[in-house]
Write a protein that holds these residues in place. Structure first.
Motif, mmCIF file in Angstrom:
data_model
loop_
_atom_site.group_PDB
_atom_site.id
_atom_site.type_symbol
_atom_site.label_atom_id
_atom_site.label_comp_id
_atom_site.label_asym_id
_atom_site.label_seq_id
_atom_site.Cartn_x
_atom_site.Cartn_y
_atom_site.Cartn_z
ATOM 1 N N MET A 1 0.846 -1.196 0.000
ATOM 2 C CA MET A 1 0.000 0.000 0.000
ATOM 3 C C MET A 1 0.881 1.247 0.000
ATOM 4 N N ALA A 2 0.575 2.190 -0.893
ATOM 5 C CA ALA A 2 1.355 3.415 -0.959
ATOM 6 C C ALA A 2 1.165 4.225 0.311
ATOM 7 N N GLY A 3 2.202 4.930 0.709
ATOM 8 C CA GLY A 3 2.121 5.748 1.898
ATOM 9 C C GLY A 3 1.254 6.969 1.678
ATOM 10 N N ALA A 4 0.722 7.503 2.775
ATOM 11 C CA ALA A 4 -0.122 8.687 2.720
ATOM 12 C C ALA A 4 0.680 9.970 2.871
ATOM 13 N N LEU A 5 1.978 9.845 3.143
ATOM 14 C CA LEU A 5 2.836 10.997 3.362
ATOM 15 C C LEU A 5 4.067 10.913 2.477
ATOM 16 N N ARG A 6 4.593 12.065 2.116
ATOM 17 C CA ARG A 6 5.917 12.174 1.523
ATOM 18 C C ARG A 6 6.775 12.967 2.500
ATOM 19 N N ILE A 7 7.864 12.385 2.933
ATOM 20 C CA ILE A 7 8.657 12.952 4.021
ATOM 21 C C ILE A 7 10.051 13.289 3.515
ATOM 22 N N THR A 8 10.477 14.522 3.808
ATOM 23 C CA THR A 8 11.834 14.969 3.488
ATOM 24 C C THR A 8 12.498 15.392 4.790
ATOM 25 N N GLU A 9 13.601 14.746 5.124
ATOM 26 C CA GLU A 9 14.258 15.008 6.404
ATOM 27 C C GLU A 9 15.515 15.836 6.216
ATOM 28 N N GLY A 10 15.691 16.831 7.096
ATOM 29 C CA GLY A 10 16.898 17.633 7.128
ATOM 30 C C GLY A 10 17.491 17.615 8.523
ATOM 31 N N ASP A 11 18.606 18.298 8.683
ATOM 32 C CA ASP A 11 19.271 18.295 9.975
ATOM 33 C C ASP A 11 18.426 18.947 11.066
ATOM 34 N N ASP A 12 17.740 20.051 10.716
ATOM 35 C CA ASP A 12 16.997 20.790 11.739
ATOM 36 C C ASP A 12 15.504 20.846 11.482
ATOM 37 N N ARG A 13 15.034 20.162 10.418
ATOM 38 C CA ARG A 13 13.607 20.208 10.097
ATOM 39 C C ARG A 13 13.189 18.962 9.323
ATOM 40 N N VAL A 14 11.904 18.705 9.372
ATOM 41 C CA VAL A 14 11.291 17.629 8.597
ATOM 42 C C VAL A 14 10.105 18.222 7.850
ATOM 43 N N VAL A 15 10.028 17.993 6.559
ATOM 44 C CA VAL A 15 8.889 18.428 5.756
ATOM 45 C C VAL A 15 8.005 17.218 5.485
ATOM 46 N N VAL A 16 6.748 17.330 5.854
ATOM 47 C CA VAL A 16 5.781 16.249 5.641
ATOM 48 C C VAL A 16 4.700 16.745 4.700
ATOM 49 N N GLU A 17 4.593 16.103 3.563
ATOM 50 C CA GLU A 17 3.566 16.428 2.574
ATOM 51 C C GLU A 17 2.438 15.406 2.671
ATOM 52 N N LEU A 18 1.240 15.890 2.956
ATOM 53 C CA LEU A 18 0.063 15.013 2.925
ATOM 54 C C LEU A 18 -0.181 14.650 1.462
ATOM 55 N N HIS A 19 -0.254 13.352 1.174
ATOM 56 C CA HIS A 19 -0.305 12.963 -0.237
ATOM 57 C C HIS A 19 -1.317 11.842 -0.453
ATOM 58 N N ARG A 20 -2.571 12.246 -0.540
ATOM 59 C CA ARG A 20 -3.643 11.355 -1.000
ATOM 60 C C ARG A 20 -4.434 12.135 -2.048
ATOM 61 N N PRO A 21 -3.818 12.450 -3.182
ATOM 62 C CA PRO A 21 -4.457 13.358 -4.144
ATOM 63 C C PRO A 21 -5.796 12.858 -4.671
ATOM 64 N N GLU A 22 -5.991 11.550 -4.670
ATOM 65 C CA GLU A 22 -7.247 11.010 -5.207
ATOM 66 C C GLU A 22 -8.451 11.383 -4.354
ATOM 67 N N VAL A 23 -8.216 11.760 -3.088
ATOM 68 C CA VAL A 23 -9.309 12.183 -2.201
ATOM 69 C C VAL A 23 -8.984 13.540 -1.584
ATOM 70 N N ARG A 24 -8.226 14.360 -2.298
ATOM 71 C CA ARG A 24 -7.895 15.723 -1.871
ATOM 72 C C ARG A 24 -7.257 15.726 -0.482
ATOM 73 N N ASN A 25 -6.364 14.761 -0.281
ATOM 74 C CA ASN A 25 -5.587 14.641 0.959
ATOM 75 C C ASN A 25 -6.463 14.460 2.203
ATOM 76 N N ALA A 26 -7.602 13.821 2.038
ATOM 77 C CA ALA A 26 -8.457 13.527 3.186
ATOM 78 C C ALA A 26 -7.692 12.668 4.191
ATOM 79 N N ILE A 27 -7.930 12.950 5.464
ATOM 80 C CA ILE A 27 -7.185 12.292 6.534
ATOM 81 C C ILE A 27 -7.856 10.978 6.897
ATOM 82 N N ASP A 28 -7.177 9.867 6.654
ATOM 83 C CA ASP A 28 -7.711 8.560 7.020
ATOM 84 C C ASP A 28 -6.833 7.934 8.096
ATOM 85 N N ARG A 29 -7.175 6.715 8.516
ATOM 86 C CA ARG A 29 -6.443 6.077 9.605
ATOM 87 C C ARG A 29 -4.983 5.813 9.236
#
Length: 246
Positions: A1-29
């Protein structure tokens, strides 16, 4: 199953992209579970968190197909509210970069952040009562703290959706940027936060969210910790040296 997030990690920050484009990034379990894993990492190794959406949408709300099937025990488990409380309590600041719709659970996720940036096409609100439920993941109390009771009631009880300019006017978002500049602006804010002493930032955030009755004792105890930190001596000496040479 594809993940619901795209994560980019840096030394002092983490960028988290909500990625469920088929349902407009609706939040599921699944997204909730993956965000809990992000929180566990940031609790272990504190860094700034930037939350953003994808395809011109932050999050359209909770996944209605999944929400339709939830019952009493699911509500009592606090699936979203537990996560959003954990995000709000992360050691270092959380920045929400909001584009397009941030509605329902998406708005509540944004309310849990320390900073919210938006775009001119942002639409922000809580239409839950129109679906026969209430916004039970923080909006009923966070929104009142953020914008005051009269506007909070319009949003929660009358289904008012704020435009980007309206959200800016009431400081629910701090700045507006064109969509292509939004993430850059979030990183610039993270850069400013990153220039502060991490321990001082972390302790200040904790003290800020302490209950009123805990002050001023908690402030004094927190300051006592910081007065003994190496960074305090280094940073203050640096300030004095720069002042002397100017």
């Amino acid at each position: 199953m594809a993940g619901a997030l795209r994560i980019t990690e840096g030394d002092d920050r983490v960028v988290v992209e909500l990625h469920r484009p088929e349902v407009r990034n609706a939040i599921d379990r699944q997204m909730v579970d993956e965000l809990h894993a992000v929180c566990a990492s940031l609790e272990q190794t504190p860094r700034i968190l930037i939350l953003t959406g994808s395809d011109g949408v932050f999050a359209s709300g909770a996944d209605i197909a999944e929400l339709r099937e939830r019952r009493r025990d699911d509500a009592l488990a606090g699936i979203n509210s537990t996560l959003f409380a954990r995000i709000a309590a992360l050691p270092l600041p959380v920045i929400a970069a909001l584009d397009g719709h941030a509605l329902g659970g998406g708005a509540e996720l944004a309310f849990a952040a320390d900073f919210r940036l938006g775009t001119p096409r942002l639409r922000l609100g809580n239409p839950e009562t129109g679906l026969g439920i209430l916004p039970a993941a923080g909006a009923t109390w966070r929104l009142k703290e953020l914008v005051g009771e009269p506007l909070a009631k319009e949003i929660l009880l009358a289904g008012r959706i704020l435009s980007a300019e309206e959200a800016l006017d009431v400081r629910l978002v701090s700045t507006l940027h064109e969509p292509e500049d939004l993430l850059t602006a979030a990183h610039e804010l993270a850069d400013r936060i990153g220039r502060q002493d991490p321990l001082a930032t972390r302790i200040t955030k904790s003290v800020f969210h302490a209950p009123r009755e805990a002050h001023p004792v908690i402030d004094q105890l927190a300051q006592a910790v910081l007065f003994e930190s190496e960074a305090k001596f280094d940073r203050m000496q640096g300030f004095l040296d720069r002042k002397k040479s100017s």
